[in-house]
Motif scaffolding. Sequence first.
Motif, PDB file in Angstrom:
ATOM      1  N   ASP A 143     -43.725  -3.186 -31.567  1.00 30.67           N
ATOM      2  CA  ASP A 143     -44.444  -2.189 -32.348  1.00 30.67           C
ATOM      3  C   ASP A 143     -45.764  -2.745 -32.893  1.00 30.67           C
ATOM      4  O   ASP A 143     -46.471  -2.067 -33.647  1.00 30.67           O
ATOM      5  CB  ASP A 143     -43.583  -1.658 -33.495  1.00 30.67           C
ATOM      6  CG  ASP A 143     -43.151  -2.756 -34.473  1.00 30.67           C
ATOM      7  OD1 ASP A 143     -43.537  -3.922 -34.277  1.00 30.67           O
ATOM      8  OD2 ASP A 143     -42.422  -2.428 -35.432  1.00 30.67           O
TER       9      ASP A 143
ATOM     10  N   PRO B 109     -49.678  -3.671 -32.844  1.00 31.25           N
ATOM     11  CA  PRO B 109     -50.805  -3.000 -32.201  1.00 31.25           C
ATOM     12  C   PRO B 109     -51.297  -3.796 -30.994  1.00 31.25           C
ATOM     13  O   PRO B 109     -51.104  -5.024 -30.933  1.00 31.25           O
ATOM     14  CB  PRO B 109     -51.861  -2.944 -33.300  1.00 31.25           C
ATOM     15  CG  PRO B 109     -51.507  -4.060 -34.225  1.00 31.25           C
ATOM     16  CD  PRO B 109     -50.010  -4.147 -34.200  1.00 31.25           C
TER      17      PRO B 109
ATOM     18  N   SER C 132     -54.119  -4.884 -30.198  1.00 30.03           N
ATOM     19  CA  SER C 132     -55.020  -5.979 -30.556  1.00 30.03           C
ATOM     20  C   SER C 132     -54.249  -7.249 -30.890  1.00 30.03           C
ATOM     21  O   SER C 132     -54.685  -8.365 -30.573  1.00 30.03           O
ATOM     22  CB  SER C 132     -55.898  -5.575 -31.749  1.00 30.03           C
ATOM     23  OG  SER C 132     -55.096  -5.266 -32.877  1.00 30.03           O
ATOM     24  N   ARG C 133     -53.064  -7.100 -31.501  1.00 29.77           N
ATOM     25  CA  ARG C 133     -52.271  -8.275 -31.843  1.00 29.77           C
ATOM     26  C   ARG C 133     -51.658  -8.902 -30.597  1.00 29.77           C
ATOM     27  O   ARG C 133     -51.551 -10.123 -30.484  1.00 29.77           O
ATOM     28  CB  ARG C 133     -51.178  -7.906 -32.846  1.00 29.77           C
ATOM     29  CG  ARG C 133     -50.475  -9.123 -33.446  1.00 29.77           C
ATOM     30  CD  ARG C 133     -49.501  -8.711 -34.540  1.00 29.77           C
ATOM     31  NE  ARG C 133     -50.209  -8.110 -35.669  1.00 29.77           N
ATOM     32  CZ  ARG C 133     -49.626  -7.364 -36.607  1.00 29.77           C
ATOM     33  NH1 ARG C 133     -48.333  -7.114 -36.539  1.00 29.77           N
ATOM     34  NH2 ARG C 133     -50.332  -6.869 -37.588  1.00 29.77           N
TER      35      ARG C 133
END
Length: 219
Positions: free
Chosen positions: A110, A112, A114-115
């Motif tokens: 879960d 994002p 970008s992470r």
Amino acid sequence: MTAPIRVLVCDDQVLVRTGLVTVIDAQPDLEVAGECGDGRAAVDLAGRLRPDVVVMDVRMPVLDGIEATRLLASAGVLHPVKVLVVTTFNLDEYVYEALRAGASGFLLKDAPPSRLLNGIRTVATGAALLDPGVTRQLVGRYAARIRPAAATPHDHPLTPRELEVLRLIAEGLTNGEIARSLVLSPETVKTFVSRILTKLGLRDRVQAVIYAYRHGLVT
């Protein structure tokens, strides 16, 4: 130009795997070298494709992600690769077992995009990455297993300041948080972390956390 980071994506859910491939392949500095749906295929493909990073699910058929990670991270393989475990599971044994198997990072699905992308880039450099909060949950839940009941402080070559930094690493603090806590620059903290890993013969921050608890350096 720097060659892109080559990534192998392993997840038995086709929709999830397709989403990961799409997100990764859209980045100019990343390249999907291959994809598969089980751990055995991941090990086989990694031997042929030689990716820099394997994005690995945990629960899969044939060979689960933990055992696949153990094989991929083994010093005995011809081309050991960095493994970033990405899973829906958090507060259970998978976190601890994945890290013990040699995973360089752990993210939740879960998180994002970008992470995820940052995680791939981070482990590709040889650094370790844990989803925010996972380190604290890991040591909080598994401290009794990591640290023997009769643990006593271990003889070590660390200076008092390096020991202080190691303890903060074990508490789950990032370099930035350690810098603020000790009133040091991030660059200085990075140097301390590098020295700690070198002196103790550890691969990354994940191993540093386990080392600290195993040897009674933190309570």
